[in-house]
Design an enzyme around this catalytic site. Structure first.
Site, PDB file in Angstrom:
ATOM      1  N   CYS A  74      -6.722  -3.504   3.840  1.00 31.15           N
ATOM      2  CA  CYS A  74      -5.843  -4.691   3.855  1.00 31.15           C
ATOM      3  C   CYS A  74      -6.192  -5.776   4.587  1.00 31.15           C
ATOM      4  O   CYS A  74      -6.942  -5.850   5.403  1.00 31.15           O
ATOM      5  CB  CYS A  74      -4.471  -4.110   4.378  1.00 31.15           C
ATOM      6  N   GLU A  76      -4.394  -7.424   6.941  1.00 32.04           N
ATOM      7  CA  GLU A  76      -3.892  -7.309   8.170  1.00 32.04           C
ATOM      8  C   GLU A  76      -5.176  -6.622   8.959  1.00 32.04           C
ATOM      9  O   GLU A  76      -5.542  -6.859  10.366  1.00 32.04           O
ATOM     10  CB  GLU A  76      -2.658  -6.508   8.615  1.00 32.04           C
ATOM     11  N   CYS A 113       1.667  -2.480   5.249  1.00 26.20           N
ATOM     12  CA  CYS A 113       1.759  -1.123   4.745  1.00 26.20           C
ATOM     13  C   CYS A 113       1.889  -0.362   6.047  1.00 26.20           C
ATOM     14  O   CYS A 113       1.780  -0.865   7.286  1.00 26.20           O
ATOM     15  CB  CYS A 113       0.724  -0.824   3.942  1.00 26.20           C
TER      16      CYS A 113
HETATM   17  N1  THU Z   1      -2.322  -5.156   0.667  1.00 28.83           N
HETATM   18  C1  THU Z   1      -2.460  -5.898   1.961  1.00 28.83           C
HETATM   19  O1  THU Z   1      -3.680  -6.304   2.304  1.00 28.83           O
HETATM   20  N2  THU Z   1      -1.661  -6.011   2.969  1.00 28.83           N
HETATM   21  C2  THU Z   1      -0.214  -5.828   2.873  1.00 28.83           C
HETATM   22  O2  THU Z   1       0.407  -6.062   3.645  1.00 28.83           O
HETATM   23  C3  THU Z   1       0.175  -5.297   1.600  1.00 28.83           C
HETATM   24  C4  THU Z   1      -1.020  -4.900   0.676  1.00 28.83           C
HETATM   25  C5  THU Z   1      -3.332  -5.155  -0.318  1.00 28.83           C
HETATM   26  C6  THU Z   1      -3.881  -3.814  -0.376  1.00 28.83           C
HETATM   27  C7  THU Z   1      -4.230  -4.124  -1.799  1.00 28.83           C
HETATM   28  O3  THU Z   1      -5.559  -4.815  -1.878  1.00 28.83           O
HETATM   29  C8  THU Z   1      -3.160  -4.979  -2.413  1.00 28.83           C
HETATM   30  O4  THU Z   1      -2.476  -5.537  -1.355  1.00 28.83           O
HETATM   31  C9  THU Z   1      -2.141  -4.029  -3.163  1.00 28.83           C
HETATM   32  O5  THU Z   1      -1.726  -3.067  -2.521  1.00 28.83           O
END
Ligand code: THU
Length: 163
Positions: A74, A76, A113
């Protein structure tokens, strides 16, 4: 004895970025720019994160997906591990997150998440101060939290490993 206990979560809601202090506006703008570096061919969901460091520097991250879906990182966590890898794990003070989809426009804040909340907890403990967390969508409000406890109550952390 049995007690029923309620928890409340405090956060601020801003209807426009102009209502925030300058440094936080810049952090959200940086997170928005970081979305350009996302690699999200599988979900089509693009997320940018920006960390405000103790000295005012900004460290960015974006979601980096993988053909082995579970290996995705992600935005973050990308930003947090980047700061840690730069030797600045104790200097993180603020985090801004923004995300949108190639298929629709987000109008609600994109929220970290569970795994990212746990990693945020670790770095917040290292900084010794509550982390300011700003989350938003492509449009819509900005939510501002002070401290990961608001998003992850009863967190397991470094202190739990010591007596
Ligand atoms: N994702 C993030 O990078 N940060 C979040 O806060 C929520 C989800 C990304 C992970 C994945 O690549 C995509 O968003 C869909 O879940």
């Amino acid at each position: 004895m049995h007690e029923s206990i309620q928890l409340t979560i405090d956060f601020e809601k801003f209807d426009s970025i102009e209502e925030l202090p300058q440094d936080e506006q810049l952090l959200i703008t940086s997170a928005r720019e970081a979305m350009n570096n996302a690699h999200s061919p599988y979900s089509h969901f693009t997320v940018g994160a920006a960390l405000g460091m103790k000295n005012g520097d900004i460290v960015i991250g974006s979601n980096q997906e993988n053909a082995a879906y579970g290996s995705t990182i992600c935005a973050e966590r990308s930003a947090l591990v980047a700061a840690g890898s730069l030797g600045r794990k104790e200097d993180i003070r603020k985090l801004a997150v923004i995300g949108t989809s190639k298929d629709f426009q987000t109008s609600a804040p994109v929220t970290p998440c569970g795994a990212c909340r746990q990693v945020i907890k670790e770095y917040e403990d290292l900084s010794g101060e509550p982390l300011v967390i700003l989350i938003t969508g492509e449009t819509g409000p900005i939510h501002r939290f002070v401290g990961i406890e608001s998003l992850l109550p009863f967190a397991f952390g470094p202190k739990d490993l010591n007596k």
